[in-house]
Scaffold this motif. Structure first.
Motif, PDB file in Angstrom:
ATOM      1  N   GLU A 106       0.823  -1.207   0.000  1.00 41.20           N
ATOM      2  CA  GLU A 106       0.000   0.000   0.000  1.00 41.20           C
ATOM      3  C   GLU A 106       0.862   1.264   0.000  1.00 41.20           C
ATOM      4  O   GLU A 106       0.491   2.283  -0.572  1.00 41.20           O
ATOM      5  N   LYS A 110       0.701   4.615  -2.836  1.00 39.04           N
ATOM      6  CA  LYS A 110       0.605   6.046  -2.493  1.00 39.04           C
ATOM      7  C   LYS A 110       1.473   6.913  -3.406  1.00 39.04           C
ATOM      8  O   LYS A 110       1.213   8.100  -3.553  1.00 39.04           O
ATOM      9  N   LYS A 137      -1.653   9.246   2.148  1.00 42.90           N
ATOM     10  CA  LYS A 137      -2.926   8.752   1.614  1.00 42.90           C
ATOM     11  C   LYS A 137      -2.751   8.260   0.168  1.00 42.90           C
ATOM     12  O   LYS A 137      -1.914   8.756  -0.571  1.00 42.90           O
ATOM     13  N   VAL A 138      -3.606   7.322  -0.187  1.00 38.66           N
ATOM     14  CA  VAL A 138      -3.664   6.849  -1.572  1.00 38.66           C
ATOM     15  C   VAL A 138      -4.460   7.878  -2.367  1.00 38.66           C
ATOM     16  O   VAL A 138      -5.457   8.408  -1.886  1.00 38.66           O
ATOM     17  N   GLU A 139      -3.982   8.199  -3.584  1.00 40.79           N
ATOM     18  CA  GLU A 139      -4.700   9.137  -4.460  1.00 40.79           C
ATOM     19  C   GLU A 139      -6.151   8.671  -4.642  1.00 40.79           C
ATOM     20  O   GLU A 139      -6.390   7.479  -4.863  1.00 40.79           O
ATOM     21  N   THR A 140      -7.093   9.604  -4.580  1.00 40.47           N
ATOM     22  CA  THR A 140      -8.516   9.235  -4.687  1.00 40.47           C
ATOM     23  C   THR A 140      -8.836   8.532  -6.010  1.00 40.47           C
ATOM     24  O   THR A 140      -9.723   7.696  -6.053  1.00 40.47           O
ATOM     25  N   LYS A 141      -8.089   8.849  -7.069  1.00 41.71           N
ATOM     26  CA  LYS A 141      -8.362   8.203  -8.365  1.00 41.71           C
ATOM     27  C   LYS A 141      -8.096   6.697  -8.328  1.00 41.71           C
ATOM     28  O   LYS A 141      -8.556   5.963  -9.204  1.00 41.71           O
ATOM     29  N   PHE A 142      -7.356   6.233  -7.310  1.00 40.95           N
ATOM     30  CA  PHE A 142      -7.082   4.803  -7.198  1.00 40.95           C
ATOM     31  C   PHE A 142      -8.092   4.085  -6.297  1.00 40.95           C
ATOM     32  O   PHE A 142      -8.092   2.863  -6.215  1.00 40.95           O
ATOM     33  N   ASN A 143      -8.949   4.852  -5.597  1.00 34.38           N
ATOM     34  CA  ASN A 143      -9.973   4.235  -4.750  1.00 34.38           C
ATOM     35  C   ASN A 143     -11.040   3.600  -5.624  1.00 34.38           C
ATOM     36  O   ASN A 143     -11.510   4.217  -6.579  1.00 34.38           O
ATOM     37  N   ASN A 144     -11.411   2.371  -5.328  1.00 36.99           N
ATOM     38  CA  ASN A 144     -12.436   1.634  -6.092  1.00 36.99           C
ATOM     39  C   ASN A 144     -12.116   1.525  -7.585  1.00 36.99           C
ATOM     40  O   ASN A 144     -13.024   1.471  -8.402  1.00 36.99           O
ATOM     41  N   HIS A 145     -10.830   1.542  -7.919  1.00 39.10           N
ATOM     42  CA  HIS A 145     -10.426   1.389  -9.318  1.00 39.10           C
ATOM     43  C   HIS A 145     -10.638  -0.068  -9.741  1.00 39.10           C
ATOM     44  O   HIS A 145     -10.272  -0.985  -9.002  1.00 39.10           O
ATOM     45  N   ASN A 150      -7.417  -4.749  -3.443  1.00 39.49           N
ATOM     46  CA  ASN A 150      -6.820  -4.751  -2.104  1.00 39.49           C
ATOM     47  C   ASN A 150      -6.959  -6.148  -1.517  1.00 39.49           C
ATOM     48  O   ASN A 150      -8.053  -6.691  -1.445  1.00 39.49           O
TER      49      ASN A 150
END
Length: 194
Positions: A106, A110, A137-145, A150
């Motif tokens: 993770e 980031k 934090k992980v860039e928001t564009k990678f959330n739920n990509h 994960n």
């Protein structure tokens, strides 16, 4: 075949690396995990970094009893400095029958947006992310990509740097290494002086 690529210097490979790779091989749709040993850059001489083939030998010894885990020296023949995108392109050409994915902690996700051609990597490859304790934090564009998965692997806060220092200080690190790797390090007197 679906292959997960686990990149690292593996200096040395330890039980944390094996636990994560084996967890992915057993709990994801990956058929195999290849440990891609990162070669020593000719521009960066580090006294604590073992020779490429010595580190590959440790990975070979660590994985030889696991059918789903393999060592890989694929980057040894690529020009330096090498980028992940170049390795993925080369592997795609050499093994068109395989589907390659990246395995990363993770902490690496980031900074993934800073990687060379990261958009092309994401377009063509899945990324399996294992948890790490790290800041930021992980860039928001990678959330739920849709290409980023994960994995709830065990959190392994064990580092090769720590193991090297412990060996240098004369402490017992045997429980942190597979027997084959420990025996090789002991026999070769690695990391005692750097």
């Amino acid at each position: 075949m679906k292959i997960g690529l686990y990149f690292g210097t593996f200096n040395p490979i330890h039980v944390g690396h094996l636990t994560i790779a084996n967890h992915l091989a057993e709990h994801s749709d990956l058929d195999q995990v290849w440990f891609v040993v990162t070669p020593l850059s000719p521009f960066k001489k580090k006294s604590s970094l073992l020779d490429n083939h010595q580190r590959l030998e440790m990975v070979y010894r660590a994985t030889k009893d696991y059918t789903k885990l393999r060592p890989s020296d694929i980057e040894f023949g690529l020009k330096q400095p090498n980028y992940t995108i170049d390795t993925l392109t080369y592997l795609g050409e050499k093994f068109p029958e395989h589907e390659f994915s990246l395995i990363m902690g993770e902490d690496n996700l980031k900074t993934f947006h800073k990687w060379k051609n990261y958009e092309i990597i994401l377009e063509n490859h899945n990324i399996y992310v294992y948890p790490r304790l790290s800041e930021g934090k992980v860039e928001t564009k990678f959330n739920n990509h849709p290409k980023i998965f994960n994995i709830s692997a065990p959190i392994m806060e064990l580092s090769s740097t720590f193991i090297r220092q412990e060996i240098k200080d004369g402490r017992n690190v045997r429980p942190m290494l597979s027997d084959n790797v420990w025996n090789y390090i002991d026999e070769m007197n690695f990391y005692k002086h750097f």
